[in-house]
Structure formats: structure tokens, C-alpha cells
Design a protein around this motif. Structure first.
Motif, PDB file in Angstrom:
ATOM      1  N   ARG A 180       0.835  -1.207   0.000  1.00  0.00           N
ATOM      2  CA  ARG A 180       0.000   0.000   0.000  1.00  0.00           C
ATOM      3  C   ARG A 180       0.870   1.258   0.000  1.00  0.00           C
ATOM      4  O   ARG A 180       0.558   2.245  -0.664  1.00  0.00           O
ATOM      5  N   TRP A 181       1.970   1.213   0.763  1.00  0.00           N
ATOM      6  CA  TRP A 181       2.895   2.355   0.784  1.00  0.00           C
ATOM      7  C   TRP A 181       3.516   2.574  -0.590  1.00  0.00           C
ATOM      8  O   TRP A 181       3.569   3.698  -1.089  1.00  0.00           O
ATOM      9  N   ARG A 182       3.971   1.500  -1.219  1.00  0.00           N
ATOM     10  CA  ARG A 182       4.592   1.622  -2.539  1.00  0.00           C
ATOM     11  C   ARG A 182       3.610   2.159  -3.575  1.00  0.00           C
ATOM     12  O   ARG A 182       3.994   2.864  -4.515  1.00  0.00           O
ATOM     13  N   ALA A 183       2.331   1.825  -3.387  1.00  0.00           N
ATOM     14  CA  ALA A 183       1.298   2.290  -4.311  1.00  0.00           C
ATOM     15  C   ALA A 183       0.868   3.728  -4.028  1.00  0.00           C
ATOM     16  O   ALA A 183       0.077   4.303  -4.774  1.00  0.00           O
ATOM     17  N   GLY A 184       1.370   4.307  -2.928  1.00  0.00           N
ATOM     18  CA  GLY A 184       1.032   5.687  -2.593  1.00  0.00           C
ATOM     19  C   GLY A 184      -0.335   5.857  -1.976  1.00  0.00           C
ATOM     20  O   GLY A 184      -0.908   6.956  -2.038  1.00  0.00           O
ATOM     21  N   GLU A 185      -0.846   4.799  -1.348  1.00  0.00           N
ATOM     22  CA  GLU A 185      -2.165   4.902  -0.737  1.00  0.00           C
ATOM     23  C   GLU A 185      -2.106   5.770   0.518  1.00  0.00           C
ATOM     24  O   GLU A 185      -1.095   5.834   1.215  1.00  0.00           O
ATOM     25  N   ASP A 186      -3.224   6.422   0.807  1.00  0.00           N
ATOM     26  CA  ASP A 186      -3.292   7.332   1.950  1.00  0.00           C
ATOM     27  C   ASP A 186      -3.163   6.574   3.255  1.00  0.00           C
ATOM     28  O   ASP A 186      -2.400   6.962   4.136  1.00  0.00           O
ATOM     29  N   LEU A 210      -0.533  13.898   7.496  1.00  0.00           N
ATOM     30  CA  LEU A 210       0.830  14.425   7.364  1.00  0.00           C
ATOM     31  C   LEU A 210       0.833  15.742   6.604  1.00  0.00           C
ATOM     32  O   LEU A 210       1.430  16.731   7.045  1.00  0.00           O
ATOM     33  N   GLY A 211       0.178  15.753   5.452  1.00  0.00           N
ATOM     34  CA  GLY A 211       0.153  16.961   4.633  1.00  0.00           C
ATOM     35  C   GLY A 211      -0.452  18.141   5.364  1.00  0.00           C
ATOM     36  O   GLY A 211       0.079  19.261   5.303  1.00  0.00           O
ATOM     37  N   LYS A 212      -1.549  17.904   6.080  1.00  0.00           N
ATOM     38  CA  LYS A 212      -2.219  18.995   6.796  1.00  0.00           C
ATOM     39  C   LYS A 212      -1.342  19.574   7.892  1.00  0.00           C
ATOM     40  O   LYS A 212      -1.226  20.795   8.031  1.00  0.00           O
ATOM     41  N   ALA A 257       8.318  17.051   3.929  1.00  0.00           N
ATOM     42  CA  ALA A 257       8.449  18.163   2.988  1.00  0.00           C
ATOM     43  C   ALA A 257       7.565  17.946   1.773  1.00  0.00           C
ATOM     44  O   ALA A 257       6.803  18.841   1.372  1.00  0.00           O
ATOM     45  N   ARG A 258       7.647  16.789   1.186  1.00  0.00           N
ATOM     46  CA  ARG A 258       6.915  16.546  -0.054  1.00  0.00           C
ATOM     47  C   ARG A 258       5.404  16.635   0.156  1.00  0.00           C
ATOM     48  O   ARG A 258       4.700  17.281  -0.613  1.00  0.00           O
ATOM     49  N   GLN A 259       4.913  16.003   1.219  1.00  0.00           N
ATOM     50  CA  GLN A 259       3.463  16.002   1.430  1.00  0.00           C
ATOM     51  C   GLN A 259       2.961  17.360   1.894  1.00  0.00           C
ATOM     52  O   GLN A 259       1.875  17.809   1.500  1.00  0.00           O
ATOM     53  N   GLY A 260       3.749  18.050   2.725  1.00  0.00           N
ATOM     54  CA  GLY A 260       3.343  19.387   3.162  1.00  0.00           C
ATOM     55  C   GLY A 260       3.282  20.363   2.012  1.00  0.00           C
ATOM     56  O   GLY A 260       2.354  21.177   1.908  1.00  0.00           O
ATOM     57  N   ILE A 261       4.268  20.293   1.136  1.00  0.00           N
ATOM     58  CA  ILE A 261       4.272  21.152  -0.049  1.00  0.00           C
ATOM     59  C   ILE A 261       3.074  20.851  -0.930  1.00  0.00           C
ATOM     60  O   ILE A 261       2.385  21.756  -1.407  1.00  0.00           O
ATOM     61  N   GLY A 262       2.817  19.563  -1.152  1.00  0.00           N
ATOM     62  CA  GLY A 262       1.663  19.193  -1.975  1.00  0.00           C
ATOM     63  C   GLY A 262       0.361  19.718  -1.419  1.00  0.00           C
ATOM     64  O   GLY A 262      -0.510  20.181  -2.168  1.00  0.00           O
ATOM     65  N   HIS A 263       0.221  19.674  -0.093  1.00  0.00           N
ATOM     66  CA  HIS A 263      -1.014  20.171   0.525  1.00  0.00           C
ATOM     67  C   HIS A 263      -1.138  21.677   0.347  1.00  0.00           C
ATOM     68  O   HIS A 263      -2.226  22.184   0.015  1.00  0.00           O
ATOM     69  N   GLN A 310      -0.628  13.345  -7.619  1.00  0.00           N
ATOM     70  CA  GLN A 310       0.238  14.359  -8.223  1.00  0.00           C
ATOM     71  C   GLN A 310       1.481  14.598  -7.366  1.00  0.00           C
ATOM     72  O   GLN A 310       2.584  14.796  -7.895  1.00  0.00           O
ATOM     73  N   VAL A 311       1.305  14.552  -6.051  1.00  0.00           N
ATOM     74  CA  VAL A 311       2.446  14.716  -5.168  1.00  0.00           C
ATOM     75  C   VAL A 311       3.482  13.623  -5.428  1.00  0.00           C
ATOM     76  O   VAL A 311       4.695  13.858  -5.359  1.00  0.00           O
ATOM     77  N   ARG A 312       3.009  12.423  -5.786  1.00  0.00           N
ATOM     78  CA  ARG A 312       3.921  11.305  -6.048  1.00  0.00           C
ATOM     79  C   ARG A 312       4.813  11.543  -7.259  1.00  0.00           C
ATOM     80  O   ARG A 312       5.819  10.842  -7.436  1.00  0.00           O
TER      81      ARG A 312
END
Length: 210
Positions: free
Chosen positions: A107-113, A125-127, A154-160, A168-170
Motif C-alpha cells: 500500500r505504501w509503494r502504491a502511494g495509498e493514503d 501528514l500533509g495537513k 516536505a513533499r506532502q506538506g508542499i503538496g497540501h 500528483q504529489v507522487r
């Protein structure tokens, strides 16, 4: 009035080098990480930051301290800039996670929430990281703030902040150690991505952002 925020990943650690999941485990910088932080600090100091903020985990706090040592500023710390909490994964290598917790790993590799294993969701995390970055920007309206944080954070916070969906963040490549992202914010255009994965170590492999 445009405010600039540099989102800076911490330097290398022994757990980075060994492919071990750090999450919110408080792992210090290694010798390479300290050298990276010092070299990157010289580049960032030339940008004349108005404020420096960091995750309170040592690898990010000590990275920020390298910049403060050059600029003479103090560093404020914000727990919201911590790395993603990886729950039962913390301390394991990614190979061990794949072997011991294969469904969660898939699930992690697939980018699932939602991954499972008490791993923090990407949405949460993003929030929290975006909230921390928003408050960091308020430290120097119209100026430049450097925020030292972690790879996945960093990546998820920026995406949010940018309003991007998870998929898209991926598409953003993982930040290298001691590399950074530049964001701008103004009343007309909101948050925009100005530069990504900037730093002095572009020829080195990218450790996983965990």
C-alpha cells in the motif's frame, strides 16, 4: 508582497545510509550529514534568510543550527514539521518491512493514503506540515524563511499547500539530503512552487524519504 519559504531536508544519518525507516525516531546526523549541513548552510546564508524554523527532531534541528551558526540567528522549533510517523515500521529496514508487513508495504509503494501499522496517513501528514509551513511564513511576511524538515514531510506538506492530489504529489522526486524546495506566497497567486531539489549534492543517490 511576496513571502519566500525554503523547505530544507536534513542532512544524512546512519539510518538513511542503511535504508532504515526513521519516522519520528530521533536519529542524529552522521559525519556526512554534518558536512552536508555546513556546506548547504553557506549557500542558504547567501540568500539572507529573515527567520529559521525547524522540526524538533535532532537531525533537522542540527541541520538548521548549522545555518544559524553562519547567520547569527536563532532557530525556533515546531513539532508539526516532524517526519511522518511510521508506527510499527520505525527501526526496520525497508527490506524488513517488505518481508514482515508485505500488505502494508504494498500500500505504501502504491502511494495509498492509509497504510496500516499505525503509519500516519498522507492526508494527516500533509495537513500538519502545511500548517507548520504557513505559520513559518508568518514569521517574516515579505521576507525569506528557511524551514528545516524531513523528506516525506516536505513533499506532502508542499503538496497540501499547493492543493495537489496525492497522486500528483507522487510525481515529485524524493528530496536528497540537505536539498531544498523554494515556495512563494502572495495574496494574488497564493502558494507557488519556485524551485525543487536544489542543493550541492545532486550527483549523490537519494535515500528513501523515511
Amino acid at each position: 508582497m511576496t513571502t519566500r519559504v525554503i523547505v530544507w531536508r536534513h542532512g544524512n544519518t546512519d539510518w538513511n545510509a542503511g535504508g532504515r525507516v526513521q519516522g519520528q525516531t530521533d536519529v542524529p546526523l552522521n559525519d556526512l550529514g554534518r558536512r552536508q549541513a555546513a556546506e548547504a548552510a553557506t549557500l542558504l546564508a547567501a540568500l539572507q534568510p529573515d527567520a529559521i524554523v525547524a522540526s524538533d527532531l535532532r537531525r533537522a534541528a542540527d541541520t538548521a543550527a548549522a545555518l544559524a551558526a553562519v547567520t547569527g540567528q536563532t532557530v525556533s522549533h515546531d513539532q508539526r514539521l516532524r517526519e511522518r510517523f511510521f508506527g510499527a515500521w520505525q527501526g526496520l529496514t525497508t527490506a524488513e518491512v517488505a518481508a514482515q508487513r508485505p500488505e502494508e508495504f504494498a500500500r505504501w509503494r502504491a502511494g495509498e493514503d492509509v497504510v496500516g501499522g499505525d503509519v500516519e496517513t498522507l492526508d494527516d501528514l500533509g495537513k500538519r506540515v502545511a500548517d507548520g509551513l504557513q505559520d513559518a511564513a508568518r514569521l517574516a511576511p515579505g521576507g525569506l524563511v528557511v524551514a528545516a524538515t524531513h523528506g516525506a514531510a516536505a513533499r506532502q506538506g508542499i503538496g497540501h499547500l499547493l492543493g495537489w492530489p496525492i497522486q500528483q504529489v507522487r510525481t515529485l522526486r524524493a528530496l536528497q539530503n540537505c536539498h531544498w524546495v523554494e515556495l512563494t506566497s502572495d495574496d494574488d497567486r497564493g502558494w507557488q512552487l519556485s524551485a525543487y531539489n536544489v542543493g550541492a549534492f545532486s550527483d549523490r543517490p537519494v535515500p528513501p524519504p523515511v
